[in-house]
Design an enzyme around this catalytic site. Sequence first.
Site, PDB file in Angstrom:
ATOM      1  CE  LYS A  26      64.953  40.940  55.574  1.00 38.40           C
ATOM      2  NZ  LYS A  26      65.660  41.456  56.691  1.00 38.40           N
ATOM      3  CE  LYS A  80      37.867  44.818  35.216  1.00 34.69           C
ATOM      4  NZ  LYS A  80      37.972  45.256  36.594  1.00 34.69           N
ATOM      5  CE  LYS A  99      38.738  39.728  33.385  1.00 36.30           C
ATOM      6  NZ  LYS A  99      39.581  39.618  34.567  1.00 36.30           N
ATOM      7  CG  ASN A 146      44.560  42.221  46.802  1.00 34.26           C
ATOM      8  OD1 ASN A 146      43.757  41.787  47.606  1.00 34.26           O
ATOM      9  ND2 ASN A 146      44.959  41.528  45.741  1.00 34.26           N
ATOM     10  CG  ASP A 155      45.651  42.474  37.433  1.00 33.49           C
ATOM     11  OD1 ASP A 155      45.003  41.416  37.352  1.00 33.49           O
ATOM     12  OD2 ASP A 155      45.116  43.593  37.587  1.00 33.49           O
ATOM     13  CG  PHE A 208      32.969  39.458  42.771  1.00 31.05           C
ATOM     14  CD1 PHE A 208      32.406  38.231  42.499  1.00 31.05           C
ATOM     15  CD2 PHE A 208      32.473  40.197  43.846  1.00 31.05           C
ATOM     16  CE1 PHE A 208      31.373  37.730  43.277  1.00 31.05           C
ATOM     17  CE2 PHE A 208      31.446  39.700  44.632  1.00 31.05           C
ATOM     18  CZ  PHE A 208      30.892  38.472  44.353  1.00 31.05           C
TER      19      PHE A 208
HETATM   20  N1  CTP Z   1      40.715  37.806  37.724  1.00 32.15           N
HETATM   21  C1  CTP Z   1      41.328  36.611  37.452  1.00 32.15           C
HETATM   22  N2  CTP Z   1      42.675  36.578  37.187  1.00 32.15           N
HETATM   23  C2  CTP Z   1      43.396  37.706  37.189  1.00 32.15           C
HETATM   24  C3  CTP Z   1      42.779  38.951  37.471  1.00 32.15           C
HETATM   25  C4  CTP Z   1      41.422  38.949  37.743  1.00 32.15           C
HETATM   26  O1  CTP Z   1      40.667  35.568  37.460  1.00 32.15           O
HETATM   27  N3  CTP Z   1      44.700  37.640  36.937  1.00 32.15           N
HETATM   28  C5  CTP Z   1      39.258  37.803  37.984  1.00 32.15           C
HETATM   29  C6  CTP Z   1      38.865  38.251  39.383  1.00 32.15           C
HETATM   30  O2  CTP Z   1      38.768  37.147  40.252  1.00 32.15           O
HETATM   31  C7  CTP Z   1      37.518  38.909  39.162  1.00 32.15           C
HETATM   32  C8  CTP Z   1      37.603  39.445  37.760  1.00 32.15           C
HETATM   33  O3  CTP Z   1      38.673  38.730  37.119  1.00 32.15           O
HETATM   34  O4  CTP Z   1      36.441  38.005  39.213  1.00 32.15           O
HETATM   35  C9  CTP Z   1      37.873  40.925  37.656  1.00 32.15           C
HETATM   36  O5  CTP Z   1      38.974  41.283  38.441  1.00 32.15           O
HETATM   37  P1  CTP Z   1      39.472  42.789  38.531  1.00 32.15           P
HETATM   38  O6  CTP Z   1      40.683  42.842  39.404  1.00 32.15           O
HETATM   39  O7  CTP Z   1      38.320  43.697  38.844  1.00 32.15           O
HETATM   40  O8  CTP Z   1      39.843  43.114  37.030  1.00 32.15           O
HETATM   41  P2  CTP Z   1      41.075  42.831  36.115  1.00 32.15           P
HETATM   42  O9  CTP Z   1      40.642  41.871  35.049  1.00 32.15           O
HETATM   43  O10 CTP Z   1      42.285  42.448  36.898  1.00 32.15           O
HETATM   44  O11 CTP Z   1      41.259  44.252  35.419  1.00 32.15           O
HETATM   45  P3  CTP Z   1      41.784  45.644  36.051  1.00 32.15           P
HETATM   46  O12 CTP Z   1      42.678  45.274  37.198  1.00 32.15           O
HETATM   47  O13 CTP Z   1      42.498  46.279  34.903  1.00 32.15           O
HETATM   48  O14 CTP Z   1      40.555  46.417  36.459  1.00 32.15           O
END
Ligand code: CTP
Length: 405
Positions: free
Chosen positions: A284, A332, A336, A205, A274, A318
Amino acid sequence: MKTVILGITGGIAAYKAAELARLFVRSGEEVQVVMTPSAQRFITPLTLQTITGRQVFTDLFAPLSGERVRHVELAEEARVLVVAPATANTLAKMAAGIADNLLTTLFLAVRCPVVLVPSMNENMYEHPAVQENLERLRARGCRIMTPDCGRLACGVIGRGRMPEPAEIFNYVRAVLSPKDFAGVRALVTAGPTREHLDPVRFISNASTGRMGFAVARALQERGAEVILVTGPTELKPPPGVAVVAVETAEQMYRAVLEHYSRCRLVVKTAAVADYRPADAAPQKLKKKESSLSLELVANPDILKELGRQKGDRVLVGFAVETEAPVEHARLKLKEKNLDLIVVNNPSTPGCGFAVETNQVKLINRQGEMEELPLMGKEELAHRLLDRVAPLLRPEEGEASSKESE
Ligand code: CTP
C-alpha cells in the site's frame, strides 16, 4: 393481439403473481389473468384486474359475454400459459387431465407453450407423487421452473419457494424468444476493468456491466452458446452462460484472445481502461506531504486486435462518446474493423452507466445509422441482436436481396 395468460393457483406465493403481471404489462404484453377458486383466498381478482386492465376470469360457468366458449376463446388467443404459483393440487390435476375449473380446463385446450412454476413446502415438492406429476408434465412438453431454496412460508428453510417474479419473467421471455442464434458461439465482454496502483487502490470507471450481462442473457435466450468475460460487477450471471471473471484490461485481453478463435460473434460492451499505472506498488502506498504523480502506460486495445484477426467473424463494438458521437463512432468502427457499433452518450438523461435504460444509435459498416428510442437495457439487447442476426447469415441477405431484384 396474442395474450400472456397468467394462471394463479392457491398458494401463498400468489401475492407475487401481481408483480409478475406488472412486469409483463410493463414490457408491452396483453395479460389475461385466470385464477382458481383457492387463489382468490390469497389475492383478489381486483388487484390483478387493476394491474392488467382486463377482467380477471375465475369461473368456468360464468355467463358468456360473446358467443364463444370462454376456455376455447382464451386458448386461441394465448401466446403462452404461465401458471405461477402452481400448487401440488393443480399440478396433479394437470398431469391427470382433470378439468374441474377454468384454469385446468384451459390447460387442456391450449396449444401454446406452457410454463409451470411449482411453489410449495419442501416435503410436498419432494414427494414422489409431485415429482412423478412434474415428470409427466415435462415429458408432455411443459416447461417447468425449479423452485428456489430459502425460507418458506411454513418457517422452514428448503426448496419450494417460488422464484422471484423477475426470474419468472426472464424465463418466459426465453421460452418465447426466436432461436435465431442457435449454433452460434458468442463472446461478450462486460463491466469495467480495474488497474491497480497498489493492492488496495485502482483506476476504474462507472460501468456496472448491466448492458453486457443483458446482451449475454439475450444471446443465451436466443439459442447461442455464450462466453461472458467480465470485469468486476455486482451482477448475478445469467443462467446457462459460461463466465470468465477478470480484473484488469490485460487479463481481459488474454481471456478474450484465448476464446476468440472458437467464436463467430463478439459483442464488446466492456468499458476497458485505456491506461494502467506504469508500476503497481506491491505494498500500500504511503501518504506523503508532497504531491503524487502517476505515470500511466497504454493498455492493449482488445477490440482493435480482434479487428486485425477478424476473418469471417462478426464484431460489435460499443462507443461511449460525450461529443460528436456519430463522427467519433464512425472512426472507431473503421479503425477497429467492426460490423456494427453502438454509440451512447452517458451525459444524456436515462443513458449510460448505472441506470436501467439506455438510448443508442447503431452504425453499420455501410455507414447507415439507426437511432433507437430510450428503452430498458434488456430490451435494447434484443433490439441489437435483431440487427446482428442477419450479419451472421450474409448469404441469406444476398439471396433475399437477389430475390427481391
Ligand atoms: N475497447 C477495447 N480495448 C480497449 C479500449 C476499448 O476492446 N483498450 C473496446 C470497448 O470494449 C468498446 C470499444 O473498444 O467496444 C470502444 O471503446 P471506447 O472506450 O468508446 O473507445 P476507445 O477506443 O477507448 O477510444 P476513446 O477512449 O479515445 O474514445
